[in-house]
Design a protein around this motif. Structure first.
Motif, PDB file in Angstrom:
ATOM      1  N   LEU A  90       0.724  -1.074   0.642  1.00 16.82           N
ATOM      2  CA  LEU A  90      -0.341   0.066  -0.125  1.00 16.82           C
ATOM      3  C   LEU A  90       1.107   1.459  -0.042  1.00 16.82           C
ATOM      4  CD1 LEU A  90      -2.551  -1.019   2.885  1.00 16.82           C
ATOM      5  CD2 LEU A  90      -2.594  -1.092   0.054  1.00 16.82           C
ATOM      6  N   GLY A  91       2.102   0.916  -0.141  1.00 14.95           N
ATOM      7  CA  GLY A  91       3.593   1.762   0.250  1.00 14.95           C
ATOM      8  C   GLY A  91       3.952   2.933   1.026  1.00 14.95           C
ATOM      9  N   ALA A 148       5.955   2.502  10.884  1.00 15.27           N
ATOM     10  CA  ALA A 148       6.047   1.992   9.631  1.00 15.27           C
ATOM     11  C   ALA A 148       5.087   3.703   8.762  1.00 15.27           C
ATOM     12  CB  ALA A 148       4.340   1.128   8.678  1.00 15.27           C
ATOM     13  N   TYR A 149       5.322   4.173   8.373  1.00 15.40           N
ATOM     14  CA  TYR A 149       5.031   5.329   7.627  1.00 15.40           C
ATOM     15  C   TYR A 149       4.534   5.766   6.180  1.00 15.40           C
ATOM     16  CZ  TYR A 149       9.677   5.727   8.334  1.00 15.40           C
ATOM     17  OH  TYR A 149      11.206   4.701   7.843  1.00 15.40           O
ATOM     18  N   SER A 150       3.790   6.214   6.274  1.00 20.32           N
ATOM     19  CA  SER A 150       3.089   7.082   4.733  1.00 20.32           C
ATOM     20  C   SER A 150       2.336   8.006   4.039  1.00 20.32           C
ATOM     21  CB  SER A 150       2.196   5.510   3.899  1.00 20.32           C
ATOM     22  OG  SER A 150       1.407   6.102   2.903  1.00 20.32           O
ATOM     23  N   GLU A 184      -3.651  -1.745  -3.834  1.00 19.49           N
ATOM     24  CA  GLU A 184      -2.887  -1.696  -4.725  1.00 19.49           C
ATOM     25  C   GLU A 184      -3.311  -4.132  -4.650  1.00 19.49           C
ATOM     26  OE1 GLU A 184      -0.094  -1.501  -6.895  1.00 19.49           O
ATOM     27  OE2 GLU A 184      -1.493  -2.908  -6.532  1.00 19.49           O
ATOM     28  N   LYS A 185      -2.759  -4.443  -5.464  1.00 15.54           N
ATOM     29  CA  LYS A 185      -3.134  -5.653  -4.798  1.00 15.54           C
ATOM     30  C   LYS A 185      -2.278  -6.641  -3.914  1.00 15.54           C
ATOM     31  CE  LYS A 185      -5.806  -7.301  -9.563  1.00 15.54           C
ATOM     32  NZ  LYS A 185      -6.538  -7.828  -8.805  1.00 15.54           N
ATOM     33  N   GLU A 238      -6.121   5.739  -0.822  1.00  7.44           N
ATOM     34  CA  GLU A 238      -6.944   5.755  -2.677  1.00  7.44           C
ATOM     35  C   GLU A 238      -6.859   4.701  -3.175  1.00  7.44           C
ATOM     36  OE1 GLU A 238      -5.546  10.004  -2.798  1.00  7.44           O
ATOM     37  OE2 GLU A 238      -4.183   8.780  -5.298  1.00  7.44           O
ATOM     38  N   GLY A 239      -8.305   4.529  -3.754  1.00  4.12           N
ATOM     39  CA  GLY A 239      -8.709   3.751  -4.755  1.00  4.12           C
ATOM     40  C   GLY A 239      -8.285   1.819  -4.173  1.00  4.12           C
TER      41      GLY A 239
END
Ligand code: EPZ
Length: 416
Positions: A134-135, A147-149, A155-156, A178-179
């Motif tokens: 998921l980035g 963890a950070y974003s 995403e799959k 998003e998405g």
């Protein structure tokens, strides 16, 4: 340390009402961090693990209020702390389930690495695989994991194993991404469905829970709502085995029978009479049960959390029964304890071969995990003399009012 003293008891008879599911309450409490309005959770079991999870939420800035014995109100509007303290994390590895919600809500999270436990190393690689997909950036140092974003992007994600915790953590991270996120080979346990239903009540868009592909469409924010926790299928199964092993007759109330099909099937195969009427199951034990084989699998297979209870039952079924544990790599810790009570069990890798004996005898034993503890209670009920079970804090983690419920069925047991 407290002990449970269990005396040989008559066949258990009567009614027992099942509590809300621990393994649904814990992820749903963690998911409450995603809400920005009042959340009311009903049928929350009064357990040590639930109290620890509430302490974790409070430490992160959520307002947690117990409205009554089994009802909790949470408001996470002011959640601002992204770091779970070590001493809380070390008390209960399920605290790791706050990572997904915090990553989604605050864009960062820091936890101490969850330890393993008696039943296995309990890795978290699949949780992290999902967060990275998921980035999120992941850092592990000095026993902590961060963890950070700035923005999670749908995403799959393919799960190499249908991990319950990883499915839950990734689902909770994805609801504000998003998405669209797709989790392939996701766990299908009823607790996953309960979590998805809860998230959708808050305004999320989760589809496919209960199947091996879950699709989550990210939304802007989640609100609040009221949710009743599903009944605990493992507690129900434990009391059903209690009827079988004691040759008793127990009516188990407040269960969703479709959640315990493997347990019903195996009890019937052993010769028990199992009658179903909506959310009530009656189990009548048989004088001469037949040997059975079980193999634990992810849902809808036979639940690993019922393996040790069945092994106690198999120990006194004349003939040879086989138990194969495929979910955890070390979930036979109860075997040595049952052998101290006279059980004849041989372990060969992931298989245990059980030769039924006429009777077990009481001994001093110790609970190695909460389900193993339950298995020792069941064995104590049919063993001549008084069985002393140590380390019963394990049992208190997962069974609400266990003594009271068993005593109401005629069991002779007390805490010392
Ligand atoms: C949940 O644990 C339950 N706990 C367990 O219940 C239950 O036994 C288990 O699911 C299986 O049904 C809660 O829900 C709080 P997993 P979880 O991730 O999520 C491997 C009880 O008695 N794995 O499905 O930790 C792992 O090593 C407890 O109430 C990875 O390899 O279980 C194990 O072999 C005990 N990598 C298998 O998957 C990962 O990233 C199943 O674990 C995660 C898991």
């Amino acid at each position: 340390m407290e002990k449970l003293m269990v005396e040989k008891s008559p066949p258990l008879k009567g009614k027992v009402r099942i509590s809300g599911a621990k393994n649904s309450a814990l992820p749903i409490l963690a998911a409450s961090l995603l809400g920005t309005e009042d959340i009311i959770l009903e049928d929350v079991p009064e357990l040590k693990d639930v109290r620890v999870m509430c302490e974790v939420l409070t430490s992160l800035g959520a307002k947690v209020e117990k409205l009554d014995k089994n009802t909790i109100k949470i408001n996470s509007a002011d959640v601002n702390n992204y770091e779970t303290k070590y001493e809380l994390m070390s008390k209960m590895r399920a605290s790791f389930l706050v990572m997904g919600p915090l990553l989604a809500r605050l864009g960062k999270t820091k936890n101490s690495l969850p330890g393993g436990c008696a039943i296995g190393t309990r890795p978290i690689d699949l949780h992290l695989k999902g967060f990275r997909a998921l980035g999120a950036e992941i850092d592990v140092d000095h026993g902590n994991i961060s963890a950070y974003s700035d923005k999670l992007i749908g995403e799959k994600v393919y799960l190499d194993f249908p991990s319950v915790g990883a499915t839950e953590n990734i689902m909770m991270a994805a609801v504000l991404a998003e998405g669209e996120t797709t989790i392939d080979n996701s766990a299908m346990e009823p607790e996953i469905v309960d979590l998805a239903n809860f998230l959708n009540k808050l305004g999320a868009n989760v589809k496919g829970a209960g199947t091996s592909t879950i699709r989550i469409k990210g939304v802007e924010k989640l609100g609040g709502g009221t949710h009743r926790i599903i009944p605990d299928r493992i507690e129900a199964g434990t009391f059903m085995v209690a009827a079988a092993i004691t040759g008793g007759d127990i009516i188990v109330e407040n269960i969703i029978t479709s959640h315990i099909k493997p347990v019903i099937a195996k009890l019937k195969e052993s010769g028990c009479i199992v009658s179903i009427n909506n959310d009530i199951v009656r189990v009548q034990g048989t004088k001469n049960p037949k040997p059975i084989d079980i193999k634990t699998l992810p849902y809808p297979g036979f639940p690993t959390d019922m393996q040790s209870q069945f092994m106690a039952y198999m120990s006194v079924i004349q003939g040879t029964s086989v138990c194969i544990e495929t979910v955890f790599e070390n979930r036979f810790m109860h075997v040595d304890e049952l052998k101290r009570m006279g059980a004849e069990i041989k372990i060969d890798g992931r298989s245990a071969i059980i030769e039924g004996v006429e009777r077990l005898s009481s001994a001093t034993v110790k609970a190695t995990d909460l389900r193993a503890g339950a298995a020792l209670v069941l064995a104590g009920l049919i063993s001549k003399g008084t069985t002393e079970i140590k380390d019963i804090y394990h049992i208190d983690r997962g069974y609400e009012n266990i003594e009271e419920k068993f005593k109401n069925l005629g069991a002779k047991l007390y805490r010392a």
